[in-house]
Design a protein around this motif. Structure first.
Motif, PDB file in Angstrom:
ATOM      1  N   SER A 178       0.819  -1.216   0.000  1.00  0.00           N
ATOM      2  CA  SER A 178       0.000   0.000   0.000  1.00  0.00           C
ATOM      3  C   SER A 178       0.855   1.269   0.000  1.00  0.00           C
ATOM      4  O   SER A 178       0.538   2.244  -0.686  1.00  0.00           O
ATOM      5  CB  SER A 178      -0.931   0.000   1.213  1.00  0.00           C
ATOM      6  N   ARG A 179       1.941   1.267   0.755  1.00  0.00           N
ATOM      7  CA  ARG A 179       2.791   2.455   0.813  1.00  0.00           C
ATOM      8  C   ARG A 179       3.444   2.720  -0.543  1.00  0.00           C
ATOM      9  O   ARG A 179       3.421   3.861  -1.036  1.00  0.00           O
ATOM     10  CB  ARG A 179       3.864   2.268   1.879  1.00  0.00           C
ATOM     11  N   THR A 182       0.879   3.977  -3.020  1.00  0.00           N
ATOM     12  CA  THR A 182       0.539   5.389  -2.816  1.00  0.00           C
ATOM     13  C   THR A 182       1.619   6.286  -3.392  1.00  0.00           C
ATOM     14  O   THR A 182       1.336   7.295  -4.051  1.00  0.00           O
ATOM     15  CB  THR A 182       0.368   5.673  -1.314  1.00  0.00           C
ATOM     16  N   GLN A 210      -8.365   8.619  -8.119  1.00  0.00           N
ATOM     17  CA  GLN A 210      -7.234   9.546  -8.110  1.00  0.00           C
ATOM     18  C   GLN A 210      -6.931  10.107  -9.500  1.00  0.00           C
ATOM     19  O   GLN A 210      -6.018  10.908  -9.654  1.00  0.00           O
ATOM     20  CB  GLN A 210      -5.993   8.841  -7.548  1.00  0.00           C
TER      21      GLN A 210
END
Length: 648
Positions: A178-179, A182, A210
């Motif tokens: 997830s990091r 992102t 997004q």
């Protein structure tokens, strides 16, 4: 209104499924404008990945119309599509699709290599891009040494290498935590803000939110197309900022890249490469060794022929070997030799008779071959004296009991005693040694015989008790023609005998026969050796086909970043030729080693290596690489990019 950079109408993509056709995309219409960040969303099997492959010019099996910046994509050749991918598109794949043999900088450089960018400029830009993306400390790390997020950043840098006017991202966060996901989306948003058109294929609604625009596809049909926020004026895409090299320099760089990849591929599979080379090594070593051995043996024999007399004609009684074997042909006489000696074509004439006798000196006895010869024999035969001298015409006339022996006879009978002046008993006939000549080794195992020469009149009267000759040797003068001399000898003897009851043989005929025979044998053995070369070539082709199969995904990646068919073919042809050239080099070295070993075992053996043979060996290696590497290289160049990328 802004003109769309991508415009498709009635786009349809079907696949054959047994007897039926399955439509994955069904008459889609879509416009994408410069500077947009578009998410194409849909579930698995909806057709979104197929749509991305069509937009990225990876898939050309569609129908309908597609224009990019006003250019009709349907009319482009495979190399034209490659140019479009190379100059305008950048790809970010879910599984990164980095080349495992290259480090981070080299992976990023690949699109610029195919674009013909200058080496220094492309390396600097690749380093700058990676540094900007936070990988300044990982420039020389290979993919296996990078985390998933770092590999994806290398993939982003590669997409930007040639400018990345349109960046196509296929599930770019699918393999990231997830990091990292992102961070990647923030990076893509930043690139979009700089003017890059971003197209993301995803099934994740969070990723789609997004983006500025979301196109939803289901069962091959677009069911919605809308914007998440207000559209802003697009910025111009960032400059590629990489200088193109001159065409000749770009060609060299492209060749160097292909050569480097060939070397790395060979190094990565050393055992397989060696086994591939083995047939070439054996074939080249065999051909070079056989030709060298044949040429060396031929030179050796020709030297030995020259040592027994150049431009000589041997006259034998009887017209055939069968007649001479009976021993009852008594047609040649001293008068015949005297008549020939008076002719102007004759430099010297030596009558000959042969006998076998036991040679005895004190307590030593050995079998000897006794040859009765004329005073000019040693000149005619070109024999060199080590000590003493020959007998003269007076010895012939007086039937002198004198003899000349060879080195072997001197060592056998006399040991360390000086043979000159010593008396040897030939059967019951004593003869005094007046000279010693060098041994004559004919290369067929007869070089160690004891040889004794005496005046032919002495041998005829005292040993044989006969009046006829066993043969006549005529040395032809340098100013005379051999063929004409043969004709005159034939005419003179025919007139004297009233018939042709003799045969002639000259050293030129022997030389030509030996040359012809040795060349035929060398050709025959070389053809056998060439069979091993062909077998080796087939091995190269098989291994290269396996290599193409193993590296299908690599080929797909290279095509996606802009490699032309000729680029792919060049790479695999270079690898095939390199395998054969290295094998040829090892084969030549092995041939030299064989020659050294053979001369150690058989000191009399001679191998004559020629530059022409070695050059021919290397040319043969190259041709084998080209001929047997062409099919695998062509197979690699004709792979479908989409299928290649999907291959595991």
């Amino acid at each position: 209104m802004t003109r769309p950079i991508i415009s498709i109408r009635y786009l349809r993509r079907e696949y054959q499924a047994g007897d039926e056709k399955l439509a994955v995309l069904k008459d889609i219409d879509l416009d994408i404008f410069p500077g947009e960040m578009v998410a194409i969303i849909g579930q698995s099997g909806s057709g979104k990945s197929t749509l991305m492959n069509v937009l990225g010019c990876l898939d050309d099996g569609w129908t309908g119309s597609y224009s990019f910046a006003g250019k009709d994509v349907r009319k482009l050749s495979p190399d034209g599509l490659a140019e479009l991918r190379r100059e305008h598109f950048g790809f970010i794949f879910q599984r990164y699709q980095l080349l495992t043999e290259l480090d981070a900088v080299e992976n990023v450089e690949v699109p610029a290599v195919y674009a013909g960018a200058a080496r220094t400029a492309r390396r600097q830009r690749a380093s700058d891009l990676l540094t900007r993306l936070g990988l300044g400390e990982r420039l020389e790390h290979r993919p296996s040494e990078l985390s998933g997020g770092q590999q994806q950043r290398v993939s982003v840098a590669r997409a930007l290498m040639n400018g990345g006017e349109v960046i196509l991202a296929d599930e770019p966060t699918g393999a990231l935590d997830s990091r990292s996901g992102t961070e990647l989306m923030a990076l893509l948003a930043e690139l979009n803000a700089e003017g890059h058109t971003i197209i993301i294929v995803t099934h994740d609604p969070e990723i789609a939110r997004q983006c500025q625009r979301v196109v939803e596809i289901k069962d091959g049909v677009i069911i919605s197309d809308g914007y998440n926020d207000e559209r802003t004026a697009p910025l111009p895409a960032g400059d590629a900022a990489v200088r193109r090299a001159p065409s000749w320099r770009a060609g060299i760089d492209n060749f160097a890249e292909a050569f480097s990849m060939a070397v790395r591929a060979m190094g990565a599979h050393r055992m397989r490469t060696f086994l591939t080379m083995l047939g070439i090594i054996i074939g080249i070593a065999s051909v070079v060794s056989v030709v060298a051995l044949g040429q060396g043996s031929q030179e050796q024999v020709l030297e030995q022929i020259s040592s027994i007399g150049t431009s000589t004609i041997n006259i034998s009684p009887g017209v055939s070997p069968a007649e001479r074997r009976w021993g009852n042909i008594q047609t040649l006489t001293e008068a015949d030799a005297a008549a020939l000696a008076e002719e102007d074509f004759a430099d010297s004439v030596s009558p000959q008779v042969s006998a076998n006798a036991d040679a005895r000196f004190r307590s030593v006895t050995a079998g000897a071959s006794v040859t009765g010869v004329g005073a000019d024999y040693f000149r005619t035969a070109g024999r060199d004296f080590l000590a003493g001298q020959s007998f003269g015409q007076a010895s012939i006339t007086d039937r002198a009991q004198e003899a000349v022996i060879d080195e072997t006879a001197a060592e056998t009978l006399f040991g360390t005693t000086d043979p000159l002046g010593q008396v040897v008993i030939l059967d019951n006939v004593p003869v005094r040694v007046i000279g010693v000549v060098e041994d004559e080794t004919m290369g067929f195992g007869f070089g160690n015989n004891i040889n004794v020469w005496a005046p032919y009149t002495t041998v005829m009267a005292r040993l044989l008790g006969q009046a006829h000759l066993g043969g006549i040797t005529v040395r032809v003068a340098d100013s005379a023609d051999m063929a004409e001399a043969e004709e005159r000898i034939t005419a003179i003897l025919s007139q004297r005998h009233g018939t042709v009851d003799f045969s002639l043989q000259n050293t030129d005929t022997i030389r030509e026969t030996i040359q012809s025979t040795s060349q035929t044998l060398a050709l025959l053995i070389s053809m056998i050796a060439l069979i091993s070369l062909v077998v080796g070539g087939i091995g190269v082709m098989n291994i290269m086909l396996v290599s193409v199969s193993e590296r299908t995904k690599e080929i797909g990646v290279r095509m996606a970043v802009g490699a032309r068919r000729s680029d792919i073919m060049r790479q695999f042809l270079i690898e095939a030729v390199l395998v054969c050239l290295v094998g040829g080099t090892v084969g030549v070295v092995l041939s030299f080693a064989f020659g050294q070993g053979l001369t150690l075992i058989l000191p009399d053996a001679r191998l004559a290596y020629s530059t022409a043979t070695i050059i021919t060996a290397f040319v043969s290696s190259s041709l084998i690489g080209i001929v047997f590497g062409f099919m695998p290289a062509r197979s690699a160049a004709r792979l479908d990019p989409v299928e290649a990328l999907a291959r595991e």
